[in-house]
Design an enzyme around this catalytic site. Structure first.
Site, PDB file in Angstrom:
ATOM      1  N   TYR A 124      -9.698 -30.207  64.499  1.00  0.00           N
ATOM      2  CA  TYR A 124     -10.237 -29.468  65.648  1.00  0.00           C
ATOM      3  C   TYR A 124     -10.058 -27.961  65.519  1.00  0.00           C
ATOM      4  O   TYR A 124     -10.316 -27.220  66.457  1.00  0.00           O
ATOM      5  CB  TYR A 124      -9.536 -29.936  66.938  1.00  0.00           C
ATOM      6  CG  TYR A 124     -10.036 -31.255  67.468  1.00  0.00           C
ATOM      7  CD1 TYR A 124      -9.933 -32.416  66.707  1.00  0.00           C
ATOM      8  CD2 TYR A 124     -10.586 -31.346  68.739  1.00  0.00           C
ATOM      9  CE1 TYR A 124     -10.370 -33.634  67.199  1.00  0.00           C
ATOM     10  CE2 TYR A 124     -11.030 -32.564  69.241  1.00  0.00           C
ATOM     11  CZ  TYR A 124     -10.919 -33.694  68.467  1.00  0.00           C
ATOM     12  OH  TYR A 124     -11.354 -34.895  68.961  1.00  0.00           O
ATOM     13  N   LYS A 169      -2.278 -40.835  57.433  1.00  0.00           N
ATOM     14  CA  LYS A 169      -3.035 -41.435  56.330  1.00  0.00           C
ATOM     15  C   LYS A 169      -2.598 -40.721  55.042  1.00  0.00           C
ATOM     16  O   LYS A 169      -3.410 -40.161  54.301  1.00  0.00           O
ATOM     17  CB  LYS A 169      -4.546 -41.267  56.605  1.00  0.00           C
ATOM     18  CG  LYS A 169      -5.467 -42.001  55.658  1.00  0.00           C
ATOM     19  CD  LYS A 169      -5.591 -43.475  55.932  1.00  0.00           C
ATOM     20  CE  LYS A 169      -6.473 -44.141  54.894  1.00  0.00           C
ATOM     21  NZ  LYS A 169      -6.551 -45.600  55.040  1.00  0.00           N
ATOM     22  N   ASP A 201      -5.312 -46.615  59.961  1.00  0.00           N
ATOM     23  CA  ASP A 201      -6.197 -47.794  60.047  1.00  0.00           C
ATOM     24  C   ASP A 201      -5.403 -49.011  60.520  1.00  0.00           C
ATOM     25  O   ASP A 201      -5.842 -49.765  61.384  1.00  0.00           O
ATOM     26  CB  ASP A 201      -6.915 -48.057  58.707  1.00  0.00           C
ATOM     27  CG  ASP A 201      -5.992 -47.987  57.502  1.00  0.00           C
ATOM     28  OD1 ASP A 201      -4.820 -47.576  57.640  1.00  0.00           O
ATOM     29  OD2 ASP A 201      -6.445 -48.371  56.394  1.00  0.00           O
ATOM     30  N   ASP A 225      -6.973 -38.614  69.285  1.00  0.00           N
ATOM     31  CA  ASP A 225      -8.152 -38.731  70.147  1.00  0.00           C
ATOM     32  C   ASP A 225      -8.660 -40.175  70.110  1.00  0.00           C
ATOM     33  O   ASP A 225      -8.897 -40.803  71.151  1.00  0.00           O
ATOM     34  CB  ASP A 225      -9.235 -37.764  69.646  1.00  0.00           C
ATOM     35  CG  ASP A 225     -10.512 -37.860  70.450  1.00  0.00           C
ATOM     36  OD1 ASP A 225     -10.417 -37.931  71.685  1.00  0.00           O
ATOM     37  OD2 ASP A 225     -11.603 -37.883  69.847  1.00  0.00           O
ATOM     38  N   ASP A 229      -8.180 -43.433  73.124  1.00  0.00           N
ATOM     39  CA  ASP A 229      -9.285 -44.192  73.738  1.00  0.00           C
ATOM     40  C   ASP A 229      -9.073 -45.688  73.508  1.00  0.00           C
ATOM     41  O   ASP A 229      -9.309 -46.508  74.411  1.00  0.00           O
ATOM     42  CB  ASP A 229     -10.639 -43.793  73.119  1.00  0.00           C
ATOM     43  CG  ASP A 229     -11.370 -42.739  73.955  1.00  0.00           C
ATOM     44  OD1 ASP A 229     -10.684 -41.831  74.462  1.00  0.00           O
ATOM     45  OD2 ASP A 229     -12.609 -42.824  74.091  1.00  0.00           O
TER      46      ASP A 229
HETATM   47  C1  IPM Z   1     -10.530 -35.907  74.785  1.00  0.00           C
HETATM   48  C2  IPM Z   1     -11.976 -35.622  74.507  1.00  0.00           C
HETATM   49  C3  IPM Z   1     -12.076 -34.267  73.831  1.00  0.00           C
HETATM   50  C4  IPM Z   1     -11.354 -34.356  72.509  1.00  0.00           C
HETATM   51  C5  IPM Z   1     -13.491 -33.751  73.640  1.00  0.00           C
HETATM   52  C6  IPM Z   1     -14.284 -33.810  74.903  1.00  0.00           C
HETATM   53  C7  IPM Z   1     -13.495 -32.350  73.059  1.00  0.00           C
HETATM   54  O1  IPM Z   1     -12.550 -36.628  73.758  1.00  0.00           O
HETATM   55  O2  IPM Z   1      -9.897 -35.132  75.505  1.00  0.00           O
HETATM   56  O3  IPM Z   1     -10.039 -36.920  74.291  1.00  0.00           O
HETATM   57  O4  IPM Z   1     -11.955 -34.751  71.503  1.00  0.00           O
HETATM   58  O5  IPM Z   1     -10.182 -34.050  72.481  1.00  0.00           O
HETATM   59 MG    MG Z   2     -11.265 -38.297  73.485  1.00  0.00          MG
END
Ligand code: IPM
Ligand code: MG
Length: 345
Positions: A124, A169, A201, A225, A229
């Site tokens: 990032y 990794k 992984d 990230d 999720d």
């Molecule tokens: C998160 C989001 C952000 C990230 C995006 C929207 C830039 O997915 O906060 O997890 O990738 O960090």
């Molecule tokens: Mg995210």
């Protein structure tokens, strides 16, 4: 003390979920007599359309001038808003808890983990380019940033089940070797905490297979990230998972989910943002040693869990019919009754 909280409603379902959180925060500040001044600031897709920039200087200045920020998700311009906020304010630790919640359908119960995601570098960093047939993104990993995020992970583990999983990794990426080696160096300062290493992984696989094995996961920016999720999916959905972006001086709190431009606004679940607001109250209470804020954050958490347990005011993603304002109203009622205010309008 008077607190100043910057509020960025964001795009898509952002304004709806943030408004619900503000309503609940307003009630808490009244009932606990804490003075919170909310400053709504603009950023995101609409702001860019109107002013040409997604993150105006005025917004950045407003955030800098506040004690903390509550932020909704940003749409297409996320890269121009979220990343500069994290990097300019040096919010290097992204804390993303994923915990089994009452009454929420999920494949596995008893999950209680936190992803501690490095938040300022990795893929990032923004060192990248693209032509029509070639592109690259440089992954920057430094000892300084790896070391400070590892410290956060170990400090966090001390107050939990005392286990840290270092996810990387390093069998393929040299940058991950430095991340792993630095984490293991920090680990030596915390002999009370168990350390394990896991390739990313395998971590993704283990998270789906047996998420209860994890306590604290520490990892690099993009891996964090993705895994956060996945962890949200494991405990029943992104609509429920909060996060804190923390630096040494400042905290920005936001739901893990995105702006969800494709869903009907009446389906928005404000719980992730409300729990982010709870993390904000908790962080402020520790930073300013404010017992009222600590109490308020505990009551907010308890009331939210009770709301889910009772199951009568659930949003559509959880199989109910309630809207975000319904959830806010139900929480306001519960909080008010707990504080002995039965007839609060
Ligand atoms: C998160 C989001 C952000 C990230 C995006 C929207 C830039 O997915 O906060 O997890 O990738 O960090
Ligand atoms: Mg995210």
């Amino acid at each position: 003390m008077k607190y100043s909280v910057a509020v960025i409603p964001g795009d898509g379902i952002g304004p709806i979920v943030v408004e619900a959180a503000l309503k609940v925060l307003g009630t808490l500040s009244k009932l606990f007599s804490v003075d919170i001044d909310f400053k709504v600031l603009e950023a995101g897709d609409e702001t860019k359309k109107q002013s040409g920039t997604a993150l105006p200087d005025l917004t950045l200045e407003g955030v800098r001038a506040s004690h903390a920020c509550l932020k909704g998700p940003i749409g297409e311009t996320a890269r121009e808003v979220v990343l500069p906020l994290r990097q300019k304010l040096d919010l290097y630790a992204n804390i993303r808890p994923a915990k089994t919640l009452p009454n929420i359908p999920s494949a596995v119960k008893g999950v209680d983990l936190v992803v501690v995601r490095e938040n300022t570098e990795g893929l990032y960093k923004g060192i990248e380019d693209k032509t029509s047939d070639f592109s690259f993104s440089v992954r920057v990993i430094t000892k300084r940033c790896s070391s400070r995020i590892a410290n956060v992970a170990y400090e966090t583990a001390l107050y939990r089940r005392r286990k840290v999983t270092v996810v990387h990794k390093a069998n393929v990426l040299r940058s991950c070797e430095l991340f792993r080696d630095t984490c293991l160096e920090v680990a030596r300062k915390f002999p009370q905490v168990e350390t394990e290493e896991m390739y990313v992984d395998n971590a993704a696989y283990q998270l789906a297979k047996d998420p209860t094995q994890f306590d604290v996961i520490v990892t690099t920016n993009l891996f964090g990230d993705i895994l956060s999720d996945e962890a949200a999916g494991v405990v029943g959905g992104l609509g429920l998972c909060p996060s804190a972006n923390l630096g040494d001086q400042y905290g920005l709190f936001e739901p893990v989910h995105g702006s969800a431009p494709n869903i009907d606004a009446t389906k928005a679940n404000p719980i992730a943002t409300i729990l982010s607001a709870k993390m904000m109250l908790e962080w402020l209470s520790k930073k300013y040693r404010d017992l009222s804020l600590a109490e308020a954050s505990k009551l907010l958490e308890r009331s939210t869990l009770n709301l889910l347990t009772d199951g009568d005011v659930l949003t559509r993603d959880l199989g109910g019919r309630a809207s975000a304002p319904d959830v806010a109203d139900a929480l306001v009622r519960r909080i008010s009754v707990s504080r002995g205010h039965y007839d609060l309008k």
